[in-house]
Design an enzyme around this catalytic site. Structure first.
Site, PDB file in Angstrom:
ATOM      1  N   ARG A  41     -10.388  -1.458 -29.003  1.00 16.76           N
ATOM      2  CA  ARG A  41     -10.704  -1.535 -30.436  1.00 16.76           C
ATOM      3  C   ARG A  41      -9.483  -1.987 -31.231  1.00 16.76           C
ATOM      4  NH1 ARG A  41     -14.464   3.037 -29.317  1.00 16.76           N
ATOM      5  NH2 ARG A  41     -12.758   4.551 -29.372  1.00 16.76           N
TER       6      ARG A  41
ATOM      7  N   PHE B 225     -24.717  -3.207 -29.490  1.00 18.64           N
ATOM      8  CA  PHE B 225     -24.700  -1.888 -28.845  1.00 18.64           C
ATOM      9  C   PHE B 225     -23.629  -1.027 -29.521  1.00 18.64           C
ATOM     10  CE2 PHE B 225     -25.526  -5.258 -25.723  1.00 18.64           C
ATOM     11  CZ  PHE B 225     -26.788  -4.928 -25.272  1.00 18.64           C
TER      12      PHE B 225
ATOM     13  N   ASP C  11     -27.873  -1.766 -32.894  1.00 22.16           N
ATOM     14  CA  ASP C  11     -28.166  -0.826 -31.818  1.00 22.16           C
ATOM     15  C   ASP C  11     -29.653  -0.531 -31.868  1.00 22.16           C
ATOM     16  OD1 ASP C  11     -26.166   1.272 -30.078  1.00 22.16           O
ATOM     17  OD2 ASP C  11     -28.276   1.816 -30.240  1.00 22.16           O
TER      18      ASP C  11
ATOM     19  N   ALA D  24     -31.087  -5.487 -28.708  1.00 23.49           N
ATOM     20  CA  ALA D  24     -29.972  -6.431 -28.673  1.00 23.49           C
ATOM     21  C   ALA D  24     -30.414  -7.831 -28.266  1.00 23.49           C
ATOM     22  CB  ALA D  24     -28.893  -5.919 -27.725  1.00 23.49           C
TER      23      ALA D  24
ATOM     24  N   ASP E 272     -20.800  -4.576 -25.779  1.00 21.75           N
ATOM     25  CA  ASP E 272     -20.372  -3.358 -25.088  1.00 21.75           C
ATOM     26  C   ASP E 272     -21.609  -2.530 -24.739  1.00 21.75           C
ATOM     27  OD1 ASP E 272     -18.830  -1.327 -24.020  1.00 21.75           O
ATOM     28  OD2 ASP E 272     -18.430  -0.388 -25.957  1.00 21.75           O
TER      29      ASP E 272
ATOM     30  N   CYS F 181     -19.244  -1.162 -18.258  1.00 21.71           N
ATOM     31  CA  CYS F 181     -18.756   0.180 -17.917  1.00 21.71           C
ATOM     32  C   CYS F 181     -19.453   0.695 -16.671  1.00 21.71           C
ATOM     33  CB  CYS F 181     -18.964   1.138 -19.085  1.00 21.71           C
ATOM     34  SG  CYS F 181     -20.691   1.402 -19.529  1.00 21.71           S
TER      35      CYS F 181
END
Length: 405
Positions: A223, A239, A261, A291, A309, A349
């Site tokens: 960030r 997201f 989102d 999205a 993300d 992730c």
């Protein structure tokens, strides 16, 4: 029944098959069920979460860990003959805090960070995130679930940690088949406000109902990097969850920031965090929308900085192929729509997806769009999410910053 403070030599013994001690001799913290000569059965006197002594086929003691049913049968807490008791947890927590203090993460303009990152802090199955004077404790193994009260007491006793409240949040992280019925609640203390500070920016942290521990502290450094790229740009944060990237983009001088989102609850958190830091700022708008649908419908060139993300597309290796297709499709949409000279922050992730596989998916998306793309940064998790060098599986977050002509 569970025993959390019995000396190693008095613990139930699990013996390894011949040749299966090699990875443990290299300090890998997992014992797989297939490595054991015999897997304990119900009624054997060894229950999920119990401490066990792991020995080699020749009887040599390797160490102590928490037993559980499943492919990972033991998560090793210690190698050698060491008692797992209150003093053990105090040492490990103190060592983890010492690293975070050396990293400068506890300061006037920052009180949100990860204190314990499982295997990376030699406490497999345990996650602790700090938000001001509240610690959110999350167990990923039955053993850590049973040790939660000890851990909470020892953490509060460490004065330098500054923790007064410990909230336990493990309803969704413990093995379902263990039938533990965990209840999310305060172990110590009570609610005393939920605003934490990260690099001078303030955030509402919803550890009561939010995802994970309430905030994705693993994106803090990324960030900050986005903040440096944001000046004068039109930013789209896909997201967005609690709007971390959106708030940093506003702080970096973005000309507009749009947050997307599918969850209306996430959008309300994003709006609250934008308002907390930039009250009444007309640059920010949010959209509760899917999205892919948003990307399909948006005008080409509308944004020159896009953040992708998404949540984990593959939580298990069985979903890997579909996950890679999802990453390719998502990034292809962004490449097609981003303005010339745009910057794309894109992440995965998913622990099951390697850096190489993710990069290949993004490469395929770029080739599909026929845009010229250059890699500016290759990103990972921050230093308070350390990777145990003997446990490379702990490296889960990967990202790229791309310049798109």
């Amino acid at each position: 029944m569970t025993s959390q403070s019995t000396p190693t030599q008095q613990l139930p013994v699990l013996r390894l098959r011949r040749g299966k001690e090699d990875s443990l001799d290299r300090f890998h913290p997992w014992v797989f069920s297939g490595a054991l000569t015999e897997m304990p059965q119900e009624g054997s006197g060894i229950d999920e979460g119990d401490l066990v002594s792991v020995v080699a086929s020749d009887g040599r003691v390797i160490g102590t860990g928490h037993f559980q049913i499943g492919s990972i049968a033991v998560r090793m807490l210690s190698f050698g003959d060491e008692t797992i008791d209150e003093a053990f947890y105090r040492r490990r927590l103190s060592e983890a805090l010492r690293l975070r203090m050396a990293l400068g993460l506890r300061r006037d303009d920052n009180d949100a960070f990860r204190l314990v990152h499982g295997e990376g802090d030699f406490l497999p199955g345990l996650v602790i995130d700090i938000y001001g004077d509240t610690a959110v404790l999350q167990a990923h193994s039955p053993g850590m679930h049973f040790a939660r009260d000890i851990i909470a007491r020892e953490l509060v006793a460490i004065e330098e940690a500054g923790v007064r409240n410990v909230y336990y949040k493990s309803e969704t992280t413990l093995p379902y088949k263990a039938r533990l019925d965990p209840q999310n609640d305060y172990i110590i203390g009570s609610y005393s406000g939920n605003i934490a500070t990260e690099n001078g920016l303030r955030f509402h942290i919803d550890w009561l109902r939010g995802q994970k521990t309430g905030f994705f502290v693993d994106q803090r450094d990324n960030r900050s990097l986005l903040r440096r790229f944001s000046q004068g740009r039109k930013v789209l944060n896909m997201f967005c969850y609690t709007g971390g990237f959106s708030v940093y983009a506003l702080a970096g001088g973005a000309s507009l920031v749009h947050s997307v989102d599918s969850s209306a609850k996430a959008i309300s958190l994003t709006d609250a965090n934008a308002e907390l830091n930039f009250p009444g700022d007309p640059r920010h708008k949010s959209y509760a929308e899917d999205a892919f649908k948003f990307l399909d419908n948006m005008e080409s060139g509308a944004y020159d900085l896009i953040v992708l993300d998404p949540p984990a597309f593959a939580k298990h290796r069985s979903a890997l192929r579909n996950a890679l297709r999802g990453y390719q499709r998502l990034n292809a949409r962004a490449f097609e729509k981003i303005a010339p000279g745009g910057i794309l922050f894109t992440f995965s992730c998913s622990q099951a997806v390697s850096k190489e596989q993710f990069r290949l998916a993004v490469f395929s998306a770029a080739a599909q769009s026929r845009r010229k793309v250059r890699i500016l940064h290759q990103l990972t998790q921050p230093a308070d999410h350390p990777v145990n060098i003997y446990h490379p599986e702990g490296e889960y977050l990967k990202g790229l910053v791309l310049y798109v002509e």
